[in-house]
Design a protein around this motif. Structure first.
Motif, short mmCIF file in Angstrom:
data_model
loop_
_atom_site.label_atom_id
_atom_site.label_comp_id
_atom_site.label_asym_id
_atom_site.label_seq_id
_atom_site.Cartn_x
_atom_site.Cartn_y
_atom_site.Cartn_z
N ARG A 52 1.18 -1.21 -0.13
CA ARG A 52 -0.02 0.27 0.07
C ARG A 52 0.81 1.63 0.04
NH1 ARG A 52 -5.65 -1.34 0.79
NH2 ARG A 52 -6.22 0.37 1.87
N THR A 53 0.25 2.10 0.11
CA THR A 53 0.87 3.05 -0.81
C THR A 53 0.13 4.49 0.09
OG1 THR A 53 1.85 2.76 -2.83
CG2 THR A 53 2.31 5.75 -2.20
N GLY A 54 1.07 5.39 1.05
CA GLY A 54 0.33 6.24 1.42
C GLY A 54 0.95 7.98 1.52
N TYR A 55 -0.21 8.79 0.99
CA TYR A 55 -0.26 10.06 1.14
C TYR A 55 -0.73 10.95 2.60
CZ TYR A 55 1.50 8.19 -3.44
OH TYR A 55 2.02 7.92 -4.58
N VAL A 56 0.38 11.85 2.61
CA VAL A 56 -0.35 13.02 3.09
C VAL A 56 0.14 14.77 2.78
CG1 VAL A 56 0.03 14.32 5.44
CG2 VAL A 56 0.95 11.46 5.07
N LEU A 57 -1.38 15.40 2.23
CA LEU A 57 -1.32 16.48 1.81
C LEU A 57 -1.63 17.86 2.40
CD1 LEU A 57 -1.73 17.98 -0.40
CD2 LEU A 57 -4.53 17.47 -0.97
N PRO A 58 -0.89 18.57 2.57
CA PRO A 58 -1.59 19.59 3.49
C PRO A 58 -2.36 20.84 3.22
CG PRO A 58 1.33 19.32 2.68
CD PRO A 58 0.33 18.51 2.55
N LEU A 59 -2.95 21.31 4.28
CA LEU A 59 -3.73 21.87 2.90
C LEU A 59 -4.09 23.44 3.48
CD1 LEU A 59 -6.61 19.59 3.25
CD2 LEU A 59 -5.73 20.35 1.12
N PRO A 60 -3.28 24.45 3.57
CA PRO A 60 -3.28 25.68 3.83
C PRO A 60 -4.63 26.42 4.02
CG PRO A 60 -2.31 25.51 2.06
CD PRO A 60 -2.23 24.53 2.04
N PHE A 61 -5.10 27.52 4.77
CA PHE A 61 -6.09 28.43 5.53
C PHE A 61 -5.99 29.35 5.68
CE2 PHE A 61 -6.34 25.92 8.84
CZ PHE A 61 -6.66 26.55 9.85
N VAL A 62 -6.38 30.38 5.62
CA VAL A 62 -6.35 32.01 5.43
C VAL A 62 -8.20 32.61 6.36
CG1 VAL A 62 -5.63 34.02 5.12
CG2 VAL A 62 -4.39 32.40 4.48
N VAL A 63 -7.96 33.09 7.37
CA VAL A 63 -9.30 33.45 7.45
C VAL A 63 -9.17 35.06 8.28
CG1 VAL A 63 -11.04 33.78 9.37
CG2 VAL A 63 -9.91 31.50 9.01
N TYR A 64 -9.98 35.49 7.13
CA TYR A 64 -10.32 37.10 7.39
C TYR A 64 -11.23 37.38 8.63
CZ TYR A 64 -10.07 41.89 6.55
OH TYR A 64 -10.83 43.23 6.76
N ARG A 65 -11.68 38.09 9.50
CA ARG A 65 -12.57 38.34 10.32
C ARG A 65 -12.88 40.18 9.67
NH1 ARG A 65 -10.23 34.66 13.46
NH2 ARG A 65 -10.88 33.14 13.61
N GLY A 66 -12.37 40.63 8.97
CA GLY A 66 -12.83 42.17 9.00
C GLY A 66 -13.86 42.57 8.23
N ASP A 67 -14.00 43.83 8.24
CA ASP A 67 -16.04 44.35 7.19
C ASP A 67 -15.60 44.12 6.03
OD1 ASP A 67 -17.32 43.94 9.59
OD2 ASP A 67 -16.47 45.94 10.60
N VAL A 68 -14.20 45.20 5.37
CA VAL A 68 -13.87 45.16 4.08
C VAL A 68 -12.30 44.14 3.60
CG1 VAL A 68 -13.37 46.42 2.77
CG2 VAL A 68 -14.77 47.44 4.62
N PHE A 69 -12.24 44.22 2.88
CA PHE A 69 -11.42 43.13 2.27
C PHE A 69 -10.03 43.56 1.79
CE2 PHE A 69 -8.53 39.63 -0.40
CZ PHE A 69 -7.94 39.49 1.02
#
Length: 69
Positions: A52-69
């Motif tokens: 068997r072969t196993g892979y690990v995939l990192p998933l980056p994320f960003v959260v912005y909590r402001g009113d205007v981007f």
């Protein structure tokens, strides 16, 4: 499961539990937040294979909590 996949799943669970405590302090959350999630997949090399072969995939994320981007 391979050792690498088990380690990735354990790390993802630990990070998920650590993030649960942040929700209790909703008024003190930062404007920007960045993090990394993990996805793991494990499958046979070919149909009927014992290897068997196993892979690990990192998933980056960003959260912005402001009113205007």
């Amino acid at each position: 499961m391979t050792r690498t996949v088990r380690q990735a799943v354990a790390l993802a669970c630990a990070l998920g539990l650590a993030g649960a405590t942040v929700d209790s302090c909703a008024d003190q959350l930062p404007l920007w937040e960045a993090g990394v999630g993990l996805a793991a997949i494990d499958f046979p090399d070919y149909r009927g294979s014992d290897q068997r072969t196993g892979y690990v995939l990192p998933l980056p994320f960003v959260v912005y909590r402001g009113d205007v981007f």
